[in-house]
Design a protein around this motif. Structure first.
Motif, PDB file in Angstrom:
ATOM      1  N   PHE A  34       0.530  -1.646  -0.388  1.00 29.18           N
ATOM      2  CA  PHE A  34       0.068  -0.171   0.281  1.00 29.18           C
ATOM      3  C   PHE A  34       0.625   1.374  -0.044  1.00 29.18           C
ATOM      4  O   PHE A  34       2.149   1.356   0.891  1.00 29.18           O
ATOM      5  CB  PHE A  34      -0.609  -0.071   1.493  1.00 29.18           C
ATOM      6  CG  PHE A  34      -1.854  -0.661   1.104  1.00 29.18           C
ATOM      7  CD1 PHE A  34      -3.015  -1.164   0.915  1.00 29.18           C
ATOM      8  CD2 PHE A  34      -1.873  -2.116   2.009  1.00 29.18           C
ATOM      9  CE1 PHE A  34      -4.036  -1.958   1.243  1.00 29.18           C
ATOM     10  CE2 PHE A  34      -2.108  -3.445   1.930  1.00 29.18           C
ATOM     11  CZ  PHE A  34      -3.626  -3.186   1.388  1.00 29.18           C
ATOM     12  N   ASN A  35       0.217   1.933  -0.570  1.00 31.24           N
ATOM     13  CA  ASN A  35       1.244   3.782  -0.657  1.00 31.24           C
ATOM     14  C   ASN A  35       0.608   4.364   0.539  1.00 31.24           C
ATOM     15  O   ASN A  35      -0.053   3.618   1.333  1.00 31.24           O
ATOM     16  CB  ASN A  35       0.658   4.390  -1.728  1.00 31.24           C
ATOM     17  CG  ASN A  35      -0.230   4.950  -1.831  1.00 31.24           C
ATOM     18  OD1 ASN A  35      -1.263   4.541  -1.063  1.00 31.24           O
ATOM     19  ND2 ASN A  35      -1.094   5.462  -2.783  1.00 31.24           N
ATOM     20  N   GLY A  86      -2.799   4.624   2.159  1.00 25.21           N
ATOM     21  CA  GLY A  86      -3.723   3.414   1.916  1.00 25.21           C
ATOM     22  C   GLY A  86      -4.486   2.208   1.208  1.00 25.21           C
ATOM     23  O   GLY A  86      -5.867   2.166   0.726  1.00 25.21           O
ATOM     24  N   GLN A  87      -4.041   3.405  -0.381  1.00 27.05           N
ATOM     25  CA  GLN A  87      -3.980   2.877  -1.787  1.00 27.05           C
ATOM     26  C   GLN A  87      -3.585   1.624  -1.971  1.00 27.05           C
ATOM     27  O   GLN A  87      -2.310   1.907  -1.647  1.00 27.05           O
ATOM     28  CB  GLN A  87      -3.977   4.031  -2.534  1.00 27.05           C
ATOM     29  CG  GLN A  87      -4.820   4.839  -2.234  1.00 27.05           C
ATOM     30  CD  GLN A  87      -4.965   5.749  -3.606  1.00 27.05           C
ATOM     31  OE1 GLN A  87      -3.471   6.587  -3.516  1.00 27.05           O
ATOM     32  NE2 GLN A  87      -5.373   6.897  -4.281  1.00 27.05           N
ATOM     33  N   GLU A  88      -3.673   0.974  -2.100  1.00 32.13           N
ATOM     34  CA  GLU A  88      -3.371  -0.844  -2.619  1.00 32.13           C
ATOM     35  C   GLU A  88      -2.355  -0.264  -4.274  1.00 32.13           C
ATOM     36  O   GLU A  88      -3.183  -0.637  -4.928  1.00 32.13           O
ATOM     37  CB  GLU A  88      -4.558  -1.730  -3.228  1.00 32.13           C
ATOM     38  CG  GLU A  88      -3.848  -2.917  -3.526  1.00 32.13           C
ATOM     39  CD  GLU A  88      -4.729  -4.695  -3.316  1.00 32.13           C
ATOM     40  OE1 GLU A  88      -4.433  -5.504  -4.108  1.00 32.13           O
ATOM     41  OE2 GLU A  88      -5.535  -4.642  -2.554  1.00 32.13           O
ATOM     42  N   VAL A  89      -1.620  -0.993  -3.875  1.00 33.47           N
ATOM     43  CA  VAL A  89      -0.575  -0.865  -5.201  1.00 33.47           C
ATOM     44  C   VAL A  89      -0.322  -2.150  -5.853  1.00 33.47           C
ATOM     45  O   VAL A  89      -0.401  -2.089  -6.971  1.00 33.47           O
ATOM     46  CB  VAL A  89       0.664  -0.407  -4.411  1.00 33.47           C
ATOM     47  CG1 VAL A  89       2.059   0.657  -5.704  1.00 33.47           C
ATOM     48  CG2 VAL A  89       0.445   1.386  -3.576  1.00 33.47           C
ATOM     49  N   TYR A 112       6.354   2.299   1.781  1.00 35.03           N
ATOM     50  CA  TYR A 112       4.957   2.138   1.044  1.00 35.03           C
ATOM     51  C   TYR A 112       5.027   1.413   3.067  1.00 35.03           C
ATOM     52  O   TYR A 112       5.730   1.205   3.932  1.00 35.03           O
ATOM     53  CB  TYR A 112       5.914   1.379   0.375  1.00 35.03           C
ATOM     54  CG  TYR A 112       5.468   1.787  -0.975  1.00 35.03           C
ATOM     55  CD1 TYR A 112       4.700   2.019  -1.581  1.00 35.03           C
ATOM     56  CD2 TYR A 112       6.949   2.527  -1.744  1.00 35.03           C
ATOM     57  CE1 TYR A 112       4.808   2.863  -2.591  1.00 35.03           C
ATOM     58  CE2 TYR A 112       6.948   2.685  -2.705  1.00 35.03           C
ATOM     59  CZ  TYR A 112       5.924   3.060  -3.655  1.00 35.03           C
ATOM     60  OH  TYR A 112       6.277   3.436  -4.924  1.00 35.03           O
TER      61      TYR A 112
END
Length: 91
Positions: free
Chosen positions: A38-39, A42-45, A72
């Motif tokens: 995740f960045n 909280g966004q899934e990378v 990350y």
């Protein structure tokens, strides 16, 4: 005979890294394992790993050459066990 007694997610090595690092984890019992990156917001990378693993200690080699520099968070899930750690990519 020498299987781990507890779930464990180790800090990636090296950290900071450029662009490759190793993540090690231990499973006291076989099961599905999901390792997600995740960045900082909280966004899934990317999903690094999502598969069934036998009990024991495992390593995953991760190549971050497609990612931007920065911090990350990697999240380990197996059964009801969940743990996160931070990693830093410096290019």
């Amino acid at each position: 005979f020498n299987s781990p007694k507890i779930f464990e997610l180790s800090q990636n090595y090296p950290n900071p890294f450029n662009p490759k690092t190793t993540i090690r984890f231990s499973l006291p019992e076989s099961g599905n394992v999901r390792l997600t990156l995740f960045n900082p917001i909280g966004q899934e990378v990317i999903t690094i790993l999502n598969e069934y693993k036998e009990s024991g200690t495992h390593t995953v080699n991760f190549d971050g050459s497609e990612l931007n520099s920065g911090m990350y968070i990697y999240k380990f899930e197996s059964g009801s066990f969940i743990q996160t750690r931070k990693m830093i990519l410096l290019k």
